[in-house]
Design an enzyme around this catalytic site. Structure first.
Site, short mmCIF file in Angstrom:
data_model
loop_
_atom_site.label_atom_id
_atom_site.label_comp_id
_atom_site.label_asym_id
_atom_site.label_seq_id
_atom_site.Cartn_x
_atom_site.Cartn_y
_atom_site.Cartn_z
N GLY A 11 14.02 52.99 19.83
CA GLY A 11 12.90 53.20 20.76
C GLY A 11 13.27 54.20 21.84
N GLY A 77 15.41 54.45 10.72
CA GLY A 77 16.23 55.55 10.20
C GLY A 77 17.67 55.17 9.96
N ARG A 81 20.26 51.73 5.31
CA ARG A 81 19.05 51.08 4.76
C ARG A 81 17.89 52.06 4.87
NH1 ARG A 81 19.10 46.07 3.88
NH2 ARG A 81 16.85 45.82 4.15
N ASP A 117 22.06 49.27 20.78
CA ASP A 117 23.07 48.52 20.04
C ASP A 117 23.08 48.91 18.55
OD1 ASP A 117 24.84 46.38 19.36
OD2 ASP A 117 23.09 45.21 18.75
N GLY A 118 21.87 49.02 17.96
CA GLY A 118 21.76 49.38 16.54
C GLY A 118 22.34 50.75 16.27
N THR A 140 18.35 52.22 26.60
CA THR A 140 17.30 51.23 26.38
C THR A 140 16.68 50.86 27.71
OG1 THR A 140 16.77 48.95 25.83
CG2 THR A 140 19.07 49.38 26.25
N ASP A 142 15.47 48.12 28.18
CA ASP A 142 15.75 46.69 28.33
C ASP A 142 17.04 46.42 29.13
OD1 ASP A 142 13.52 46.24 26.87
OD2 ASP A 142 14.54 45.48 25.08
N ASP A 144 20.06 46.07 28.18
CA ASP A 144 20.81 44.93 27.65
C ASP A 144 22.01 45.35 26.78
OD1 ASP A 144 19.45 45.93 25.50
OD2 ASP A 144 18.54 44.05 24.87
N MET A 184 8.29 44.16 28.71
CA MET A 184 9.26 44.30 27.62
C MET A 184 10.57 43.60 27.97
SD MET A 184 8.75 47.94 25.76
CE MET A 184 7.40 48.15 24.58
N ARG A 186 13.26 42.20 24.84
CA ARG A 186 13.27 41.41 23.61
C ARG A 186 14.17 40.19 23.72
NH1 ARG A 186 13.34 45.73 19.64
NH2 ARG A 186 15.50 45.94 20.30
N ARG A 281 -5.86 35.43 33.67
CA ARG A 281 -5.97 36.61 32.83
C ARG A 281 -4.57 37.08 32.45
NH1 ARG A 281 -10.56 35.32 32.86
NH2 ARG A 281 -12.41 36.54 33.40
N HIS A 287 4.13 49.63 26.03
CA HIS A 287 4.82 50.92 25.98
C HIS A 287 4.58 51.79 27.21
CE1 HIS A 287 4.96 49.39 21.93
NE2 HIS A 287 6.04 50.11 21.77
O1 F6P Z 1 13.43 49.52 23.66
C1 F6P Z 1 13.38 48.11 23.52
C2 F6P Z 1 11.97 47.68 23.42
O2 F6P Z 1 11.35 48.27 24.50
C3 F6P Z 1 11.75 46.18 23.41
O3 F6P Z 1 11.67 45.57 24.64
C4 F6P Z 1 10.49 46.04 22.58
O4 F6P Z 1 10.41 44.80 21.95
C5 F6P Z 1 10.65 47.12 21.61
O5 F6P Z 1 11.37 48.14 22.23
C6 F6P Z 1 9.40 47.60 21.02
O6 F6P Z 1 9.65 48.79 20.34
P1 F6P Z 1 8.76 49.43 19.20
O7 F6P Z 1 7.33 49.20 19.55
O8 F6P Z 1 9.14 50.87 19.24
O9 F6P Z 1 9.13 48.76 17.93
#
Ligand code: F6P
Length: 378
Positions: A11, A77, A81, A117-118, A140, A142, A144, A184, A186, A281, A287
């Protein structure tokens, strides 16, 4: 070192272009050549040459403040895999040997890999298959990634979220509503925690602290009783009710590492309204938190990390990931950063700060919730 490559995977995060520019200029100023690979590793496999871009001064001019990435990115990508086959019939295939061959055909001495991380795990596995050197740059929103105190893009996401909370305050107050804001994060609650405190949330729910509904209802009750007849709840997309699973909106496919989280905000809004009687609400920032121009602190961090990546290539033989540790950019072995995430410390001072100023993390039900809240007539 004569020729290096750079790619962006996973992302996107605000600041990627600032890293690309810093890497390119720091390398060009040393007399090296810089090749940009489009869409992770995909550009290396393209039949025509458009998958690779020469990153000369002209190519990186005027990009520092732009969101996204001029190289494009993908989260499907992984060369181990890789989707191979006709449309609707693609199968995960190991194309890592082809990727490593392409690096040597192109005479690339090192790769600067911008990713999470990936991406770091992939870079490490490619080195085990023969890629000469890799310097990872952690990316990221996030925040993290293991090893680094902060990743670029995170501060921008916190700014965007804080501004959204400010805006939601006024409409929540005007309507005497509960606004549940899904952000966001995860597996880690950094955005919810930092923006929630900066934006004056009443309840912050993060994956590291499982919540009890009762505790959230109690906090809302307390606010209304004290005369503040509205509330702001910030929830990470990956937060969990104690003993339950995360809420997903889409399953994962064969090429994507993660299923897509989403829907917890609306679920909570419905639960809160049903239990407390307060109109509720939900808003999903999604994004919006990843798009657009990076804030100044992210542009600085991105450039510090990008130029440090080139300095480590120039001044050492090591591979690894650049990281911010105690205010300095250091190089950490990839083994140290892959295979897990860095979550919020529930016993740390930021969570303690939230608790001290009266924010609920949804984990301390006192048994004081008495059912529907009766509001004074408007
Ligand atoms: O970059 C991490 C993140 O923002 C996560 O918090 C979120 O779950 C994920 O990307 C969503 O990414 P995509 O919509 O690109 O799969």
């Amino acid at each position: 070192m004569r020729r290096i490559a750079i790619n962006t995977g996973g992302g996107d995060a605000p600041g990627l272009n600032a890293v690309i520019r810093a890497v390119a200029l720091s390398a060009l100023n040393r007399g090296w050549e810089v090749i940009g690979i489009r869409r992770g590793y995909e550009g290396l496999l393209d039949a025509d040459p458009s998958g690779l871009i020469a990153l000369d001064r002209r190519a990186v001019r005027g990009i520092m403040h732009l969101g996204g990435t001029i190289l494009g990115t993908t989260n499907r990508g992984d060369p181990f895999r890789y989707p191979v086959g006709g449309e609707g019939n693609k199968a995960p295939t190991d194309v890592s040997a082809r990727i490593v061959n392409r690096f040597s055909e192109l005479g690339i001495d090192a790769l600067v890999a911008l990713g999470g991380d990936g991406s770091m795990s992939i870079a490490r596995a490619l080195m085990q298959r023969g890629l000469p050197r890799v310097i990872g740059v952690p990316k990221t929103i996030d925040n993290d990634l293991r090893g680094t105190n902060i990743t670029f893009g995170f501060s921008t996401a916190v700014e965007i979220t804080t501004e959204a909370l400010d805006r939601l305050h006024s409409t929540a107050q005007a309507h005497r509503r509960v606004m549940v804001v899904e952000v966001m994060g995860r597996h880690a609650g950094w955005i919810a925690l930092h923006a929630g405190i900066a934006g004056g949330a009443d309840v912050i729910l993060i994956p590291e602290i499982p919540y009890q509904l009762e505790s959230i209802y109690e906090k809302i009750h307390e606010r209304y009783r004290r005369g503040s007849e509205f509330a702001i709840v910030v929830v990470s997309e990956g937060a969990k009710e104690a003993g339950k699973d995360e809420v997903y909106k889409m399953g994962k496919d064969a090429f994507k590492e993660h299923a897509v989280l989403g829907g917890i905000g609306e679920r909570l809004a419905r639960q809160i309204e049903a239990a407390t009687g307060c109109e509720s609400r939900s808003v999903v920032l999604g994004h919006l938190q990843r798009g657009g121009t990076p804030v100044g602190i992210d542009r600085l961090l991105a450039q510090r990390m990008g130029s440090a990546a080139v300095r480590f290539l120039a001044d050492s033989d090591a591979s690894g990931m650049v990281a911010e540790v105690a205010g300095e950019i250091v190089l950490l072995p990839l083994e140290q950063v892959v295979g897990g995430i860095r979550g919020v410390d529930p016993a740390g001072d930021t969570v303690a700060t939230g608790r001290d100023v009266g924010i609920s993390f949804g984990d301390e039900a006192q048994g004081t919730f008495l059912g529907k809240i009766s509001m004074a007539p408007a």
